[in-house]
Write an enzyme that holds these catalytic residues in place. Structure first.
Site, PDB file in Angstrom:
ATOM      1  N   GLU A  39       0.849  -1.197   0.000  1.00 60.40           N
ATOM      2  CA  GLU A  39       0.000   0.000   0.000  1.00 60.40           C
ATOM      3  C   GLU A  39       0.879   1.241   0.000  1.00 60.40           C
ATOM      4  O   GLU A  39       2.000   1.230   0.523  1.00 60.40           O
ATOM      5  CB  GLU A  39      -0.925  -0.050   1.246  1.00 60.40           C
ATOM      6  CG  GLU A  39      -1.838   1.119   1.458  1.00 60.40           C
ATOM      7  CD  GLU A  39      -2.836   1.385   0.333  1.00 60.40           C
ATOM      8  OE1 GLU A  39      -2.382   1.548  -0.819  1.00 60.40           O
ATOM      9  OE2 GLU A  39      -4.038   1.471   0.613  1.00 60.40           O
ATOM     10  N   ASP A  40       0.357   2.320  -0.577  1.00 59.89           N
ATOM     11  CA  ASP A  40       1.131   3.564  -0.626  1.00 59.89           C
ATOM     12  C   ASP A  40       1.216   4.238   0.743  1.00 59.89           C
ATOM     13  O   ASP A  40       2.291   4.626   1.185  1.00 59.89           O
ATOM     14  CB  ASP A  40       0.569   4.532  -1.685  1.00 59.89           C
ATOM     15  CG  ASP A  40      -0.940   4.771  -1.559  1.00 59.89           C
ATOM     16  OD1 ASP A  40      -1.579   4.214  -0.636  1.00 59.89           O
ATOM     17  OD2 ASP A  40      -1.479   5.518  -2.394  1.00 59.89           O
TER      18      ASP A  40
ATOM     19  N   ASP B 121      -3.557   5.770   6.434  1.00 61.91           N
ATOM     20  CA  ASP B 121      -4.033   7.040   6.987  1.00 61.91           C
ATOM     21  C   ASP B 121      -4.975   6.720   8.150  1.00 61.91           C
ATOM     22  O   ASP B 121      -4.512   6.432   9.257  1.00 61.91           O
ATOM     23  CB  ASP B 121      -4.712   7.796   5.836  1.00 61.91           C
ATOM     24  CG  ASP B 121      -5.151   9.195   6.192  1.00 61.91           C
ATOM     25  OD1 ASP B 121      -4.483   9.827   7.019  1.00 61.91           O
ATOM     26  OD2 ASP B 121      -6.158   9.672   5.636  1.00 61.91           O
TER      27      ASP B 121
ATOM     28  N   PHE C 206      -0.750  16.355   3.878  1.00 60.51           N
ATOM     29  CA  PHE C 206      -1.198  15.696   2.644  1.00 60.51           C
ATOM     30  C   PHE C 206      -0.057  15.639   1.648  1.00 60.51           C
ATOM     31  O   PHE C 206       0.496  16.657   1.258  1.00 60.51           O
ATOM     32  CB  PHE C 206      -2.409  16.422   2.036  1.00 60.51           C
ATOM     33  CG  PHE C 206      -3.087  15.570   1.015  1.00 60.51           C
ATOM     34  CD1 PHE C 206      -4.041  14.628   1.398  1.00 60.51           C
ATOM     35  CD2 PHE C 206      -2.730  15.648  -0.324  1.00 60.51           C
ATOM     36  CE1 PHE C 206      -4.641  13.800   0.463  1.00 60.51           C
ATOM     37  CE2 PHE C 206      -3.331  14.821  -1.263  1.00 60.51           C
ATOM     38  CZ  PHE C 206      -4.288  13.903  -0.873  1.00 60.51           C
TER      39      PHE C 206
ATOM     40  N   ARG D   7       0.881  11.776  -9.563  1.00 57.85           N
ATOM     41  CA  ARG D   7       1.373  10.424  -9.285  1.00 57.85           C
ATOM     42  C   ARG D   7       2.768  10.182  -9.856  1.00 57.85           C
ATOM     43  O   ARG D   7       3.507   9.345  -9.362  1.00 57.85           O
ATOM     44  CB  ARG D   7       0.429   9.369  -9.894  1.00 57.85           C
ATOM     45  CG  ARG D   7      -0.933   9.292  -9.240  1.00 57.85           C
ATOM     46  CD  ARG D   7      -1.645   8.020  -9.695  1.00 57.85           C
ATOM     47  NE  ARG D   7      -3.078   8.052  -9.475  1.00 57.85           N
ATOM     48  CZ  ARG D   7      -3.679   7.725  -8.332  1.00 57.85           C
ATOM     49  NH1 ARG D   7      -2.966   7.364  -7.294  1.00 57.85           N
ATOM     50  NH2 ARG D   7      -4.996   7.770  -8.224  1.00 57.85           N
TER      51      ARG D   7
HETATM   52  P1  IMP Z   1      -7.259   5.053   4.904  1.00 62.14           P
HETATM   53  O1  IMP Z   1      -6.072   4.506   5.650  1.00 62.14           O
HETATM   54  O2  IMP Z   1      -8.391   4.082   4.748  1.00 62.14           O
HETATM   55  O3  IMP Z   1      -7.716   6.369   5.465  1.00 62.14           O
HETATM   56  O4  IMP Z   1      -6.910   5.384   3.414  1.00 62.14           O
HETATM   57  C1  IMP Z   1      -5.697   5.287   2.856  1.00 62.14           C
HETATM   58  C2  IMP Z   1      -5.823   5.807   1.435  1.00 62.14           C
HETATM   59  O5  IMP Z   1      -6.155   7.198   1.441  1.00 62.14           O
HETATM   60  C3  IMP Z   1      -4.505   5.689   0.725  1.00 62.14           C
HETATM   61  O6  IMP Z   1      -4.413   4.468   0.039  1.00 62.14           O
HETATM   62  C4  IMP Z   1      -4.547   6.885  -0.209  1.00 62.14           C
HETATM   63  O7  IMP Z   1      -5.193   6.517  -1.407  1.00 62.14           O
HETATM   64  C5  IMP Z   1      -5.386   7.909   0.497  1.00 62.14           C
HETATM   65  N1  IMP Z   1      -4.543   8.901   1.215  1.00 62.14           N
HETATM   66  C6  IMP Z   1      -4.428   9.059   2.549  1.00 62.14           C
HETATM   67  N2  IMP Z   1      -3.571  10.048   2.858  1.00 62.14           N
HETATM   68  C7  IMP Z   1      -3.114  10.522   1.673  1.00 62.14           C
HETATM   69  C8  IMP Z   1      -2.160  11.560   1.331  1.00 62.14           C
HETATM   70  O8  IMP Z   1      -1.551  12.250   2.162  1.00 62.14           O
HETATM   71  N3  IMP Z   1      -1.959  11.744  -0.003  1.00 62.14           N
HETATM   72  C9  IMP Z   1      -2.588  11.007  -0.968  1.00 62.14           C
HETATM   73  N4  IMP Z   1      -3.463  10.036  -0.681  1.00 62.14           N
HETATM   74  C10 IMP Z   1      -3.741   9.796   0.624  1.00 62.14           C
HETATM   75 MG    MG Z   2      -4.563   4.003  -1.947  1.00 59.09          MG
END
Ligand code: IMP
Ligand code: MG
Length: 178
Positions: free
Chosen positions: A98-99, A102, A151, A164
């Site tokens: 995963e990237d 959050d 962000f 990206r």
């Molecule tokens: P979460 O952990 O379910 O809130 O979501 C994670 C996803 O939210 C990641 O896979 C990203 O696609 C997106 N995301 C969360 N923070 C960022 C950020 O700082 N930049 C870009 N995408 C983000």
């Molecule tokens: Mg993502």
């Protein structure tokens, strides 16, 4: 109105160096068995491409698409699978790539789905982790960098599908991000 700016957080070189370390750790941790790298589309595609090549052992690559609703304004966090895996994962080691983690809503849900398919193990590798933002518990075994609540874009991460292809990870600052 203030302009949008990109403030570098991690350079392409710093990212590559950290990914080599992560790959070596993964090689040490998984000496045998089938290892499935599950890339979460789209943000993790560039990280996957580099991490897979930093791993020397044999791997299988598969992709999963996920979309999340309600992020930011609600904790209900419904998650939908938009593209499922092509391959079965029963009895294999699964490493979710995963990237960024959050709130944890996406991965908390995804790990539950994958566990139901009876893999040998499920772990997570994330390039970035924002622990302050967590709403759901997620164990991230391999973390590239922990970052504060800002962000970020680049190296696969987007804002409204842009940025990206930046080689560095940058903080996006400006009126539309607030
Ligand atoms: P979460 O952990 O379910 O809130 O979501 C994670 C996803 O939210 C990641 O896979 C990203 O696609 C997106 N995301 C969360 N923070 C960022 C950020 O700082 N930049 C870009 N995408 C983000
Ligand atoms: Mg993502």
């Amino acid at each position: 109105m203030a302009a949008t700016t990109l403030r570098p957080m991690f350079s392409a070189q710093q990212i590559q160096q950290r990914i080599q370390e992560m790959g070596a750790q993964i090689d040490r941790d998984y000496p045998d068995g089938s290892l499935h790298l599950v890339c979460i589309l789209k943000g993790a595609c560039i990280f996957l491409a580099d991490l897979a090549r930093a791993i020397e052992r044999d791997v299988v690559i598969d992709f999963m698409g996920i979309s999340s609703y309600g992020r930011g304004t609600t904790t209900s966090g419904a998650v939908k699978v938009t593209k499922d895996l092509d391959l079965a994962v029963e009895g294999v080691d699964v490493l979710v790539v995963e990237d960024i983690v959050d709130t944890g809503i996406t991965l908390n849900y995804l790990v539950n789905i994958l566990q139901q398919r009876k893999p040998r193990s499920v772990r997570i590798a994330a390039l970035l982790d924002k622990p302050e933002r967590r709403l759901r518990p997620v164990k991230v075994t391999y973390v590239g960098f922990q970052i504060p609540d800002e962000f970020v874009v680049g190296y696969g991460l987007d804002f409204a599908e842009r940025y990206r292809n930046l080689r560095d990870v940058c903080v996006l600052e400006g009126p539309q991000v607030a």
